[in-house]
Write a protein that holds these residues in place. Structure first.
Motif, PDB file in Angstrom:
ATOM      1  N   VAL A 259      36.770  79.401  34.320  1.00  0.00           N
ATOM      2  CA  VAL A 259      35.952  80.570  34.664  1.00  0.00           C
ATOM      3  C   VAL A 259      36.482  81.143  35.970  1.00  0.00           C
ATOM      4  N   ARG A 260      36.704  82.455  35.975  1.00  0.00           N
ATOM      5  CA  ARG A 260      37.147  83.148  37.187  1.00  0.00           C
ATOM      6  C   ARG A 260      36.021  84.074  37.644  1.00  0.00           C
ATOM      7  N   PHE A 261      35.477  83.795  38.833  1.00  0.00           N
ATOM      8  CA  PHE A 261      34.390  84.586  39.389  1.00  0.00           C
ATOM      9  C   PHE A 261      34.950  85.700  40.279  1.00  0.00           C
ATOM     10  N   PRO A 266      29.986  82.811  43.466  1.00  0.00           N
ATOM     11  CA  PRO A 266      28.553  82.509  43.560  1.00  0.00           C
ATOM     12  C   PRO A 266      28.259  81.459  44.631  1.00  0.00           C
ATOM     13  N   ALA A 267      27.038  81.498  45.144  1.00  0.00           N
ATOM     14  CA  ALA A 267      26.633  80.526  46.159  1.00  0.00           C
ATOM     15  C   ALA A 267      26.562  79.118  45.591  1.00  0.00           C
ATOM     16  N   GLU A 291      32.322  73.193  42.750  1.00  0.00           N
ATOM     17  CA  GLU A 291      32.735  74.252  43.664  1.00  0.00           C
ATOM     18  C   GLU A 291      33.900  75.041  43.084  1.00  0.00           C
ATOM     19  N   ALA A 292      33.856  76.371  43.286  1.00  0.00           N
ATOM     20  CA  ALA A 292      34.985  77.213  42.913  1.00  0.00           C
ATOM     21  C   ALA A 292      36.118  76.995  43.920  1.00  0.00           C
ATOM     22  N   GLU A 297      37.854  80.266  41.143  1.00  0.00           N
ATOM     23  CA  GLU A 297      37.936  79.740  39.784  1.00  0.00           C
ATOM     24  C   GLU A 297      37.377  78.319  39.712  1.00  0.00           C
ATOM     25  N   ILE A 298      36.852  77.972  38.531  1.00  0.00           N
ATOM     26  CA  ILE A 298      36.476  76.586  38.242  1.00  0.00           C
ATOM     27  C   ILE A 298      37.137  76.191  36.928  1.00  0.00           C
ATOM     28  N   HIS A 299      37.419  74.893  36.786  1.00  0.00           N
ATOM     29  CA  HIS A 299      38.027  74.353  35.579  1.00  0.00           C
ATOM     30  C   HIS A 299      37.293  73.063  35.226  1.00  0.00           C
ATOM     31  N   GLU A 300      36.639  73.059  34.062  1.00  0.00           N
ATOM     32  CA  GLU A 300      35.886  71.894  33.613  1.00  0.00           C
ATOM     33  C   GLU A 300      36.301  71.513  32.198  1.00  0.00           C
TER      34      GLU A 300
END
Length: 325
Positions: A259-261, A266-267, A291-292, A297-300
């Motif tokens: 996901v790329r914010f 976001p907080a 945490e981004a 970005e996040i990767h799960e």
């Protein structure tokens, strides 16, 4: 505690009352026979009870013939399409699906409950891992890239499926978008656009509920049992709630999510795993904090996904929102 089949049948019949497994005070419908048969502790709350019962009942139900399986999924409210508040309405849904009258479906439910009790008491319930083949196909790998930087968020989905039966010609896919406004408001077509990049042709699209879209993808040629096939789709979707989850209809071995914010990110971001789909919309279902990275970005990754449960992430845009839940 020794559990008798008769006691378990009686308690399973009680479990189908009202909203079934989604009853607000579920613990009142779970007696000693169910607790003993399914290893449920006396301190389990409603959410834990719901999760444990679903995990134990679904493999049992899946081992039954198709008519009994559909009838029981409806009776206990274990299928989203039949998640009605009243038992009589779930029976009507099963009757329509099976093209039988309600009286016949009630008999099927009673027959199915008797068989469930026998399997549970005999200890012959199939211990199904999430990667256990479905009757038709399952997902070996699902890779999703979601970008929230665009005016309309975009989702790229790359999926490898495995045929679990011969002559597989279509994939039944589905996507849920929680609509804004009043519950039950039909989702406008403009809220979701679907493009096929490769691997098949989209042959039908229909609303299965007010916010769930069923998609049928015709394959280039029939697959034989054990054959693998890759598809790629792009979704443009308007998000009305701050979460993205996968709720598989068929078993899934691996779900890889990027996901790329937009900046600033976001907080707060939380990982959701094995959450009931209805609970995802509840702000209290925050999940495990993550945490981004430096570019937002996040990767799960999620392995061995169980059909019917939600896996993914949710986020809070502001510190105030994050601390209020």
């Amino acid at each position: 505690m020794d559990v008798s089949t008769a006691d378990l049948v009686s308690e399973l019949k009680g479990l189908r009352k009202g909203r079934g497994l989604f009853a607000v005070q579920l613990e009142k419908n779970v007696g000693p026979a169910l607790r003993a048969a399914f290893g449920i502790s006396g301190e389990s709350g409603a959410a834990e009870l719901r999760r444990t019962l679903s995990e134990r009942l679904l493999p049992l139900i899946d081992s039954l013939p198709g008519d009994l399986r559909i009838s029981l999924l409806a009776a206990f409210g274990l299928t989203e399409q039949a998640r009605h508040p009243f038992y009589i309405d779930r029976v009507k849904w099963a009757a329509s699906t099976l093209k039988r009258d309600a009286r016949t479906v009630r008999r099927r439910i009673d027959d199915g409950i008797a068989r469930l009790a026998e399997l549970a008491v005999d200890g012959t319930a199939p211990d199904r891992p999430a990667s256990h083949p479905s009757p038709h196909w399952h997902t070996e790998v699902l890779r999703v890239a979601l970008t929230l930087e665009q005016p309309v968020p975009e989702v790229f989905e790359f999926r490898r499926v495995v045929a679990d039966a011969d002559d597989l010609t279509e994939l039944d896919l589905a996507l849920t978008l929680t609509a804004a406004g009043a519950p039950g408001r039909p989702m406008p077509d403009s809220d979701l656009q679907v493009d096929v990049f490769y691997g098949g042709s989209l042959v039908s699209r229909q609303m299965q509920s007010s916010d769930r879209v069923g998609l049928s993808l015709r394959l280039p040629s029939p697959l034989r049992k054990g054959e693998r096939h890759d598809i790629a789709l792009r979704f443009r979707a308007r998000f009305h709630h701050p979460h993205y989850v996968c709720v598989p209809r068929h078993p899934c071995d691996l779900f890889d999510l990027h996901v790329r914010f937009p900046q600033p990110p976001p907080a707060w971001v939380g990982r959701l795993e094995r959450v009931f789909q209805d609970d995802v919309r509840d702000a209290s279902a925050r999940g495990t904090p993550i945490e981004a990275d430096g570019v937002g970005e996040i990767h799960e990754q999620f392995r061995h996904l169980t059909p019917g449960f939600a896996y993914g992430v949710r986020w809070q845009e502001s510190v105030a929102d994050a601390t209020d839940t």
